[in-house]
Design an enzyme around this catalytic site. Structure first.
Site, PDB file in Angstrom:
ATOM      1  N   SER A 197     -18.866  72.185 -33.502  1.00  0.00           N
ATOM      2  CA  SER A 197     -18.149  71.371 -32.522  1.00  0.00           C
ATOM      3  C   SER A 197     -18.720  71.583 -31.126  1.00  0.00           C
ATOM      4  O   SER A 197     -18.876  70.638 -30.350  1.00  0.00           O
ATOM      5  CB  SER A 197     -16.656  71.718 -32.528  1.00  0.00           C
ATOM      6  OG  SER A 197     -16.068  71.355 -33.745  1.00  0.00           O
ATOM      7  N   ARG A 217     -22.159  78.878 -41.886  1.00  0.00           N
ATOM      8  CA  ARG A 217     -23.367  78.065 -41.711  1.00  0.00           C
ATOM      9  C   ARG A 217     -24.624  78.921 -41.685  1.00  0.00           C
ATOM     10  O   ARG A 217     -25.666  78.496 -42.125  1.00  0.00           O
ATOM     11  CB  ARG A 217     -23.292  77.275 -40.401  1.00  0.00           C
ATOM     12  CG  ARG A 217     -22.189  76.246 -40.368  1.00  0.00           C
ATOM     13  CD  ARG A 217     -22.070  75.687 -38.987  1.00  0.00           C
ATOM     14  NE  ARG A 217     -21.748  76.792 -38.078  1.00  0.00           N
ATOM     15  CZ  ARG A 217     -20.959  76.698 -37.031  1.00  0.00           C
ATOM     16  NH1 ARG A 217     -20.422  75.560 -36.706  1.00  0.00           N
ATOM     17  NH2 ARG A 217     -20.705  77.747 -36.275  1.00  0.00           N
ATOM     18  N   LYS A 219      -9.056  79.013 -24.433  1.00  0.00           N
ATOM     19  CA  LYS A 219     -10.148  78.036 -24.437  1.00  0.00           C
ATOM     20  C   LYS A 219      -9.717  76.790 -23.677  1.00  0.00           C
ATOM     21  O   LYS A 219      -8.538  76.494 -23.551  1.00  0.00           O
ATOM     22  CB  LYS A 219     -10.513  77.655 -25.877  1.00  0.00           C
ATOM     23  CG  LYS A 219     -11.249  78.730 -26.628  1.00  0.00           C
ATOM     24  CD  LYS A 219     -11.745  78.187 -27.957  1.00  0.00           C
ATOM     25  CE  LYS A 219     -12.597  79.217 -28.679  1.00  0.00           C
ATOM     26  NZ  LYS A 219     -13.120  78.674 -29.936  1.00  0.00           N
ATOM     27  N   HIS A 248     -17.010  70.007 -41.163  1.00  0.00           N
ATOM     28  CA  HIS A 248     -15.611  70.335 -41.436  1.00  0.00           C
ATOM     29  C   HIS A 248     -15.083  69.478 -42.587  1.00  0.00           C
ATOM     30  O   HIS A 248     -14.432  69.979 -43.505  1.00  0.00           O
ATOM     31  CB  HIS A 248     -14.717  70.060 -40.214  1.00  0.00           C
ATOM     32  CG  HIS A 248     -14.939  70.952 -39.047  1.00  0.00           C
ATOM     33  ND1 HIS A 248     -15.055  70.455 -37.764  1.00  0.00           N
ATOM     34  CD2 HIS A 248     -15.039  72.296 -38.933  1.00  0.00           C
ATOM     35  CE1 HIS A 248     -15.211  71.460 -36.927  1.00  0.00           C
ATOM     36  NE2 HIS A 248     -15.216  72.599 -37.611  1.00  0.00           N
TER      37      HIS A 248
END
Length: 159
Positions: free
Chosen positions: A130, A92, A43, A19
Site C-alpha cells: 500500500s 512478500r 499513522k 491483499h
C-alpha cells in the site's frame, strides 16, 4: 463440527490486488475470514477508516465467508473477541518474514491458542505494498494492475 475463523489484519490503505489475492485464497482455507482494518492513530492514513471499509466492501462483494471489521489495540485481543483460532498474514519477502515472525511469536506468547498462518501472494504481487502504491500514485505513476480500478479512481481524487 468445529469451524475455523481467521483474522486477516492490515491497514488496507489502500487495498491492493495482493491483499485481494490473499483474501480470496484465505476464504477457501478458513470457514470464516474477518478482514480487520487497523485503526492506528499513530499513522496518518491517506484514506479514512470509512473509505477503507467502503473499498473493501466493494471489492469483496459476493465473496462468501468473509466479513470486514475495524479494530484498534492488540491484534490478539481482537482475535479473542472474535473467537478466532488463527491470524492470517501475507509474506512478500524475507524482510516481511523477519517482522512477521517476531509478531507471530509475541502473539503466541500472549495467546497460545491462536495460530499464525503465513500465505504468499501470487508472484505478480510479491513487490506490491500500500505504501508503494500511494507513493507511485502521488508522483503521477501508473498503478494499473496493482490495485482495483475503483481504487485507482479514489487515488486520483486524493492526488
Amino acid at each position: 463440527m468445529n469451524t475455523v475463523k481467521a483474522i486477516y489484519p492490515g491497514s488496507f490503505d489502500p487495498v491492493t490486488n495482493g491483499h485481494l489475492d490473499l483474501i480470496s485464497r484465505g476464504s477457501k482455507i478458513f470457514d470464516h475470514l474477518v478482514v480487520a482494518i487497523l485503526r492506528n492513530s499513530a499513522k496518518d492514513p491517506l484514506f479514512s477508516i470509512e473509505e477503507r471499509v467502503e473499498m473493501l466492501t466493494e471489492e469483496l462483494a459476493g465473496l462468501e465467508h468473509v466479513s470486514i471489521a475495524t479494530f484498534d489495540g492488540l491484534l490478539i485481543d481482537f482475535a479473542r473477541e472474535q473467537q478466532a483460532q488463527a491470524v492470517m498474514r501475507g509474506i512478500r519477502a524475507i524482510s516481511d518474514y523477519e517482522y512477521e515472525f517476531q509478531m507471530a511469536l509475541m502473539n503466541r506468547r500472549l495467546a497460545p491458542e491462536v495460530e499464525t498462518i503465513f500465505l504468499m501472494p501470487d508472484a505478480k504481487y510479491s513487490f506490491v505494498s500500500s505504501r508503494l502504491v500511494k507513493e507511485v500514485a502521488r508522483l503521477g505513476g501508473s498503478v494499473e494492475g496493482l490495485v482495483p480500478k475503483r481504487v485507482i479512481e479514489r487515488l486520483k481524487k486524493k492526488a
